[in-house]
Design a protein around this motif. Structure first.
Motif, short mmCIF file in Angstrom:
data_model
loop_
_atom_site.label_atom_id
_atom_site.label_comp_id
_atom_site.label_asym_id
_atom_site.label_seq_id
_atom_site.Cartn_x
_atom_site.Cartn_y
_atom_site.Cartn_z
N ILE A 33 6.31 -1.45 14.33
CA ILE A 33 7.46 -0.68 14.55
C ILE A 33 8.18 -0.58 13.28
CG2 ILE A 33 9.96 -1.17 15.45
CD1 ILE A 33 8.65 -2.85 17.75
N LYS A 34 8.28 -1.34 12.21
CA LYS A 34 8.88 -0.98 10.83
C LYS A 34 8.03 -0.01 10.27
CE LYS A 34 11.15 -5.23 9.41
NZ LYS A 34 11.48 -6.24 8.74
N VAL A 35 6.83 -0.06 10.52
CA VAL A 35 5.96 0.93 9.87
C VAL A 35 6.03 2.40 10.47
CG1 VAL A 35 3.52 1.74 9.39
CG2 VAL A 35 4.16 -0.44 9.07
N ALA A 36 6.13 2.22 11.71
CA ALA A 36 6.34 3.55 12.61
C ALA A 36 7.60 4.09 12.18
CB ALA A 36 6.03 3.47 14.26
N SER A 37 8.75 3.26 11.98
CA SER A 37 9.95 3.74 11.73
C SER A 37 10.22 4.49 10.27
CB SER A 37 11.03 2.78 11.79
OG SER A 37 10.91 1.68 10.87
N ILE A 38 9.13 4.35 9.33
CA ILE A 38 9.44 4.99 8.06
C ILE A 38 8.43 6.32 7.95
CG2 ILE A 38 10.16 2.86 6.78
CD1 ILE A 38 7.23 2.76 5.64
N LEU A 39 7.80 6.50 9.17
CA LEU A 39 6.92 7.54 9.05
C LEU A 39 7.57 9.19 8.89
CD1 LEU A 39 4.18 6.49 11.75
CD2 LEU A 39 3.85 6.69 9.21
N GLU A 59 0.64 8.15 -1.04
CA GLU A 59 0.63 8.42 0.48
C GLU A 59 -0.63 8.39 1.24
OE1 GLU A 59 -0.09 11.91 -1.11
OE2 GLU A 59 1.94 11.50 -1.37
N LEU A 60 -0.52 8.07 2.58
CA LEU A 60 -1.72 8.37 3.26
C LEU A 60 -0.89 9.07 4.77
CD1 LEU A 60 -1.66 5.90 5.98
CD2 LEU A 60 -2.19 4.54 3.95
N PHE A 61 -1.78 9.70 5.37
CA PHE A 61 -1.57 10.41 6.52
C PHE A 61 -2.30 10.06 7.55
CE2 PHE A 61 -0.82 12.97 2.51
CZ PHE A 61 0.46 13.76 2.88
N LEU A 86 -4.20 2.67 0.02
CA LEU A 86 -3.97 1.28 -0.04
C LEU A 86 -4.66 0.35 -0.84
CD1 LEU A 86 -4.66 1.20 4.00
CD2 LEU A 86 -2.27 1.35 2.83
N PHE A 87 -5.68 0.87 -1.53
CA PHE A 87 -6.34 0.01 -2.72
C PHE A 87 -6.47 0.70 -4.04
CE2 PHE A 87 -9.31 1.72 0.38
CZ PHE A 87 -9.95 2.65 -0.48
N HIS A 88 -5.97 1.87 -4.26
CA HIS A 88 -6.21 2.45 -5.61
C HIS A 88 -4.74 2.89 -5.96
CE1 HIS A 88 -10.44 2.38 -5.88
NE2 HIS A 88 -10.49 3.27 -4.92
N ASP A 109 4.36 6.36 3.17
CA ASP A 109 4.62 6.13 1.88
C ASP A 109 4.05 4.91 1.30
OD1 ASP A 109 5.85 7.11 -0.98
OD2 ASP A 109 6.62 5.20 -0.70
N ARG A 110 2.98 4.72 0.29
CA ARG A 110 2.79 3.51 -0.16
C ARG A 110 3.48 2.45 -0.48
NH1 ARG A 110 0.49 0.55 -4.01
NH2 ARG A 110 -1.75 -0.13 -4.33
N GLU A 111 4.46 2.78 -1.26
CA GLU A 111 5.49 1.70 -1.67
C GLU A 111 6.23 1.36 -0.57
OE1 GLU A 111 7.74 2.64 -5.21
OE2 GLU A 111 6.22 3.42 -6.12
N ASN A 112 6.72 2.15 0.53
CA ASN A 112 7.41 1.72 1.48
C ASN A 112 6.54 0.67 2.29
OD1 ASN A 112 9.61 2.91 0.69
ND2 ASN A 112 9.11 4.94 2.05
N LEU A 113 5.07 1.04 2.59
CA LEU A 113 4.27 0.18 3.10
C LEU A 113 4.28 -1.23 2.68
CD1 LEU A 113 2.27 -0.54 5.51
CD2 LEU A 113 0.57 0.62 4.03
N PHE A 114 4.09 -1.26 1.30
CA PHE A 114 3.82 -2.59 0.79
C PHE A 114 5.06 -3.20 0.69
CE2 PHE A 114 -0.30 -0.83 -0.41
CZ PHE A 114 -1.02 -1.87 -0.49
N MET A 115 6.34 -2.83 0.64
CA MET A 115 7.63 -3.59 0.90
C MET A 115 7.61 -4.19 2.14
SD MET A 115 10.25 -1.03 -1.22
CE MET A 115 11.51 -0.96 0.13
#
Length: 145
Positions: A33-39, A59-61, A86-88, A109-115
């Motif tokens: 849910i947290k991930v889906a809310s920042i998409l 970022e990834l899509f 996710l890894f580079h 966004d990569r940074e938001n995901l890792f937060m």
């Protein structure tokens, strides 16, 4: 909307890729849910560049509708484009990705995901293991070609 209803709505809207993608399959509902809310949603016409060559993997899509091509493969509904984010962290991307048809996708966004991952250590560990596996496969394929 109430938080519970909003969470159910986000899960329903994003269920096509959540159930397919190994990184999210079996993850706690709160995490998803947290991930889906920042998409953020993006739409690309045919032939438009989604990921530029030599860009940083920030970022990834996730493909919601349509088809994209890049890195010698096609991406269809429920698949992730730019999984290397996710890894580079700072290695420039060695490929470009373009929309083949009209493409609707969700940007993560990569940074938001890792937060978010910092709050879910078990999921973060799983992401790390899947990243190691992806790097291994990438390296093996680079020698096979």
């Amino acid at each position: 909307l109430s938080p519970a209803l909003r969470g159910k709505m986000l899960l329903y809207i994003n269920k096509s890729w959540i159930t397919r993608e190994a990184h999210f399959k079996g993850a706690p509902q709160d995490f998803v849910i947290k991930v889906a809310s920042i998409l953020t949603r993006h739409v690309y016409p045919p032939k438009e560049e989604i990921i530029a060559m030599d860009s940083e993997p920030r970022e990834l899509f996730i493909v919601n509708r349509g088809i994209a091509a890049g890195n010698n493969r096609l991406f269809t509904v429920g698949q992730m484009i730019g999984i290397d984010a996710l890894f580079h962290k700072s290695t420039p991307r060695m490929h470009a990705t373009h929309a083949i048809t009209y493409l609707e996708c969700s940007r993560l966004d990569r940074e938001n995901l890792f937060m978010i991952l910092d709050d879910f250590p078990k999921v973060k560990k799983r992401f790390r293991l899947l990243a190691i596996k992806a790097i291994f496969i990438e390296e093996v394929l680079s020698y096979a070609v």
